[in-house]
Design a protein around this motif. Structure first.
Motif, mmCIF file in Angstrom:
data_model
loop_
_atom_site.group_PDB
_atom_site.id
_atom_site.type_symbol
_atom_site.label_atom_id
_atom_site.label_comp_id
_atom_site.label_asym_id
_atom_site.label_seq_id
_atom_site.Cartn_x
_atom_site.Cartn_y
_atom_site.Cartn_z
ATOM 1 N N MET A 89 40.704 -26.327 -15.415
ATOM 2 C CA MET A 89 41.780 -26.089 -16.366
ATOM 3 C C MET A 89 41.934 -27.271 -17.301
ATOM 4 N N GLY A 90 42.309 -28.458 -16.762
ATOM 5 C CA GLY A 90 42.371 -29.613 -17.624
ATOM 6 C C GLY A 90 43.666 -30.380 -17.576
ATOM 7 N N ILE A 91 44.040 -30.918 -18.743
ATOM 8 C CA ILE A 91 45.207 -31.788 -18.838
ATOM 9 C C ILE A 91 46.176 -31.198 -19.847
ATOM 10 N N GLU A 92 47.439 -31.112 -19.447
ATOM 11 C CA GLU A 92 48.510 -30.646 -20.318
ATOM 12 C C GLU A 92 49.518 -31.778 -20.452
ATOM 13 N N PHE A 93 49.955 -32.047 -21.683
ATOM 14 C CA PHE A 93 50.872 -33.148 -21.955
ATOM 15 C C PHE A 93 52.249 -32.617 -22.317
ATOM 16 N N ARG A 94 53.283 -33.215 -21.704
ATOM 17 C CA ARG A 94 54.687 -32.906 -22.039
ATOM 18 C C ARG A 94 55.474 -34.203 -21.979
ATOM 19 N N GLU A 95 55.963 -34.643 -23.113
ATOM 20 C CA GLU A 95 56.733 -35.887 -23.227
ATOM 21 C C GLU A 95 56.059 -37.011 -22.452
ATOM 22 N N ASN A 96 56.676 -37.493 -21.351
ATOM 23 C CA ASN A 96 56.074 -38.613 -20.624
ATOM 24 C C ASN A 96 55.302 -38.155 -19.383
ATOM 25 N N MET A 97 54.998 -36.855 -19.291
ATOM 26 C CA MET A 97 54.313 -36.307 -18.116
ATOM 27 C C MET A 97 53.005 -35.639 -18.540
ATOM 28 N N ALA A 98 51.940 -35.981 -17.810
ATOM 29 C CA ALA A 98 50.656 -35.301 -17.984
ATOM 30 C C ALA A 98 50.370 -34.550 -16.691
ATOM 31 N N TYR A 99 50.022 -33.288 -16.815
ATOM 32 C CA TYR A 99 49.685 -32.460 -15.664
ATOM 33 C C TYR A 99 48.176 -32.241 -15.659
ATOM 34 N N ILE A 100 47.525 -32.695 -14.588
ATOM 35 C CA ILE A 100 46.088 -32.482 -14.451
ATOM 36 C C ILE A 100 45.897 -31.392 -13.405
ATOM 37 N N THR A 101 45.345 -30.255 -13.857
ATOM 38 C CA THR A 101 45.149 -29.121 -12.963
ATOM 39 C C THR A 101 43.669 -28.818 -12.820
ATOM 40 N N GLU A 102 43.296 -28.482 -11.637
ATOM 41 C CA GLU A 102 41.913 -28.178 -11.279
ATOM 42 C C GLU A 102 40.981 -29.325 -11.619
ATOM 43 N N THR A 103 40.337 -29.310 -12.790
ATOM 44 C CA THR A 103 39.339 -30.318 -13.130
ATOM 45 C C THR A 103 39.665 -30.978 -14.463
ATOM 46 N N ALA A 104 39.642 -32.310 -14.483
ATOM 47 C CA ALA A 104 39.790 -33.072 -15.724
ATOM 48 C C ALA A 104 38.396 -33.541 -16.140
ATOM 49 N N THR A 105 37.965 -33.134 -17.311
ATOM 50 C CA THR A 105 36.590 -33.373 -17.758
ATOM 51 C C THR A 105 36.461 -34.636 -18.608
ATOM 52 N N VAL A 106 35.227 -35.042 -18.830
ATOM 53 C CA VAL A 106 34.955 -36.203 -19.671
ATOM 54 C C VAL A 106 35.425 -35.947 -21.101
ATOM 55 N N GLU A 107 35.369 -34.704 -21.554
ATOM 56 C CA GLU A 107 35.814 -34.371 -22.909
ATOM 57 C C GLU A 107 37.305 -34.632 -23.102
ATOM 58 N N GLU A 108 38.071 -34.602 -22.029
ATOM 59 C CA GLU A 108 39.522 -34.821 -22.116
ATOM 60 C C GLU A 108 39.911 -36.284 -21.921
ATOM 61 N N ALA A 109 38.984 -37.105 -21.501
ATOM 62 C CA ALA A 109 39.297 -38.491 -21.128
ATOM 63 C C ALA A 109 39.847 -39.323 -22.283
ATOM 64 N N GLU A 110 39.260 -39.212 -23.464
ATOM 65 C CA GLU A 110 39.718 -40.031 -24.588
ATOM 66 C C GLU A 110 41.146 -39.674 -24.987
ATOM 67 N N LYS A 111 41.436 -38.384 -25.101
ATOM 68 C CA LYS A 111 42.796 -37.964 -25.454
ATOM 69 C C LYS A 111 43.791 -38.404 -24.372
ATOM 70 N N PHE A 112 43.392 -38.294 -23.115
ATOM 71 C CA PHE A 112 44.234 -38.720 -21.998
ATOM 72 C C PHE A 112 44.511 -40.219 -22.082
ATOM 73 N N PHE A 113 43.473 -41.020 -22.340
ATOM 74 C CA PHE A 113 43.638 -42.465 -22.457
ATOM 75 C C PHE A 113 44.571 -42.816 -23.610
ATOM 76 N N GLU A 114 44.392 -42.172 -24.750
ATOM 77 C CA GLU A 114 45.271 -42.418 -25.898
ATOM 78 C C GLU A 114 46.711 -42.060 -25.563
ATOM 79 N N TRP A 115 46.904 -40.943 -24.869
ATOM 80 C CA TRP A 115 48.256 -40.540 -24.464
ATOM 81 C C TRP A 115 48.866 -41.595 -23.543
#
Length: 80
Positions: free
Chosen positions: A1-27
């Motif tokens: 599924m991936g990563i969903e962002f809401r205000e100060n909370m990130a929800y990582i469900t099932e699998t977080a991929t390398v494609e999502e890593a940069e956006k996650f780091f920036e967040w």
């Protein structure tokens, strides 16, 4: 599924991929007192883990016993 962002909370469900890593780091960099909910996480790419290790946000641990034990061993900020 991936990563969903809401205000100060990130929800990582099932699998977080390398494609999502940069956006996650920036967040993580842009968010004051970030919390990462790993409750439904089954697997994360090492790039996502590296962002967590660098920024050390508050974590809600996964239900998956193996992943939970692995993260607990890293002495991160754990939320109950």
């Amino acid at each position: 599924m991936g990563i969903e962002f809401r205000e100060n909370m990130a929800y990582i469900t099932e699998t977080a991929t390398v494609e999502e890593a940069e956006k996650f780091f920036e967040w993580l960099l842009e968010t004051k007192e970030p919390v990462v909910d790993l409750k439904e996480c089954l697997h994360m790419h090492t790039a996502v883990l590296q962002a967590i290790l660098l920024i050390r946000p508050q974590l809600i641990l996964p239900d998956d016993d193996e992943l939970r034990a692995w993260l607990e061993a890293m002495e991160l900020k754990i939320s109950s």
